[in-house]
Design a protein around this motif. Sequence first.
Motif: not given
Length: 129
Positions: A7-14, A27-37, A41-42, A56-62
């Motif tokens: 895998h390749v990990a990407i942190i996004c802003s939105d 067109g990438l296929k969703v395998v899993a989607e998890n929110y970590r309260a 972070s998604w 694909l990761f999200s974090f507050p204010q990366p």
Amino acid sequence: MLQGIHHVAIICSDYQRSRAFYVELLGLKVVAENYRAERDSWKLDLALNNDCQIELFSFPQPPPRPSQPEAQGLRHLAFRVDDLDAVIAHLQQADIAVEPVRVDPFTDKRFTFFADPDGLPLELYEIQP
């Protein structure tokens, strides 16, 4: 030893914007989607032809990461395509800017670059079947 890229990990802003870009546009296929309260972070696991995944990761204010010109670190992520012109047309229909096509002088393969919503350089590299 090494058998391939998992895998390749990407942190996004939105998160929603990047999710739509990678899932709906590319067109990438969703395998899993998890929110970590606890981390606010998604984490979205995306499959690419069952060969590789993008996390694909999200974090507050990366913090932003410099990528141009030629910053140290990971340079770009390249996707293998069969028909470069068709993929370029698809991206351009979605108003995604694509650089002019170039030819690799060592392999004679055609390639081009475009960017994800956060400016991450992405490459399309044509491998004809």
